[in-house]
Design an enzyme around this catalytic site. Structure first.
Site, mmCIF file in Angstrom:
data_model
loop_
_atom_site.group_PDB
_atom_site.id
_atom_site.type_symbol
_atom_site.label_atom_id
_atom_site.label_comp_id
_atom_site.label_asym_id
_atom_site.label_seq_id
_atom_site.Cartn_x
_atom_site.Cartn_y
_atom_site.Cartn_z
ATOM 1 N NE ARG A 168 -3.335 0.509 2.810
ATOM 2 C CZ ARG A 168 -2.908 0.886 4.025
ATOM 3 N NH1 ARG A 168 -2.219 0.046 4.781
ATOM 4 N NH2 ARG A 168 -3.170 2.078 4.491
ATOM 5 C CE LYS A 169 6.088 0.432 3.298
ATOM 6 N NZ LYS A 169 7.427 -0.114 3.617
#
Length: 318
Positions: A168-169
């Site tokens: 999710r970066k």
């Protein structure tokens, strides 16, 4: 008359989508048109003039054409976003070259060997209004796809058949483009947002008293059978506790390679059907150290944080 109007509408729709075929962008149907349109309009809103468009006034609204050129090597991705930008600009159409296929690697593209991918036609002020937004989307999507593809090829060459995944970066507001690039490159997206799969990280465990077992059971009461639960673990003991409590996936986080392989093997001997993910500080240059038949997923934040953009340009034909 009604039939004629319907035919005209269908013809206009076909022209609007610019003949982008499933063969050229097989993953494009994943993108719901209302969501795609809304996202690219936000992108455009970030760049279009807040009042007068003096540059647009200078060039006027004469219909002209511009060529899309690829100028550096990489895996092509992001065609639907490029397309949607010019759909949103209005009165523009994109005609793609047959060679413009997402997932294809153009290894010979360069500044001296520009590869033509398509032609955009429309009022010249509209072309220039959408130019940079369309190119930004495609260059970044292709960058993610290129890096992802390199990592997947390393895995397959080494004989490891697990999944290379992102995280999710991602860039705020740009997640859909980067996640799409992962898929085009052959990697897995991991969670698309917080509603996809429950992940209990160290902060979750610490914030609710430190009990992995109680956190997993509480999550299961809310998620039921329809969502998987993943637990971030700092040790084999934590992973075993999570699996015993009902976790579907355990993340072995920030393990050194040899310890990871040893602990993953022991874990799988007890819980063969629970997915093991390795994560934390893994890069393309180190990922081979983590390959193991007992590791199902290797995730890397670098796939959406450390990619190089691919160079494209859009040039008015004159």
């Amino acid at each position: 008359t009604m039939s004629s109007n319907n035919n005209d509408s269908s013809a206009k729709k076909r022209q609007r989508i610019g003949l982008l075929t499933n063969d050229q962008a097989p993953l494009a149907p994943l993108l719901p048109p209302p969501q795609l349109d809304a996202i690219v309009k936000q992108f455009l809103q970030d760049d279009i003039p807040s009042h007068f468009d003096v540059g647009g006034y200078v060039v006027g609204n004469e219909v002209q054409q511009a060529e899309l050129l690829m100028k550096s090597p990489g895996v092509l991705a992001g065609l639907p976003f490029f397309q949607a930008v010019f759909d949103a600009c209005g009165e523009c159409s994109v005609q793609w070259e047959n060679s413009a296929v997402e997932g294809h690697s153009f290894d010979d593209a360069s500044g001296s060997n520009k590869i033509k991918l398509g032609t955009v036609t429309g009022p010249v002020s509209h072309l220039l209004r959408g130019e940079r937004t369309a190119l930004n989307s495609m260059s970044r999507c292709s960058g993610v796809a290129t890096l992802s593809n390199e990592c997947v090829r390393i895995a397959r060459t080494a004989g490891w058949q697990g999944e290379v995944a992102g995280t999710r970066k991602t860039t705020p507001g740009f997640r859909l483009v980067e996640k799409y690039g992962l898929l085009v490159g052959g990697a897995s997206t991991h969670r698309l947002d917080l509603s996809q799969m429950v992940m209990l990280k160290d902060n979750h465990i610490w914030a609710c008293g430190g009990s992995i077992e109680s956190a997993v059971k509480k999550a299961r009461r809310a998620s039921g059978f329809s969502q998987k639960i993943e637990v971030e673990c700092q040790s084999l003991e934590e992973a075993l506790t999570a699996a015993e409590a009902g976790a579907d996936v355990v993340m072995l986080d920030n393990f050194q390679p040899e310890r990871l392989k040893k602990d993953a093997a022991e874990f799988k001997s007890k819980f063969p059907h629970v997915t093991v993910e390795a994560s934390g500080g893994i890069t393309m240059s180190t990922m081979a150290d983590y390959f193991s038949p007992h590791v199902d997923v290797i995730s890397q934040g670098k796939l959406t944080q450390g990619y190089d953009c691919i160079d494209f340009s859009l040039k008015i034909i004159h």
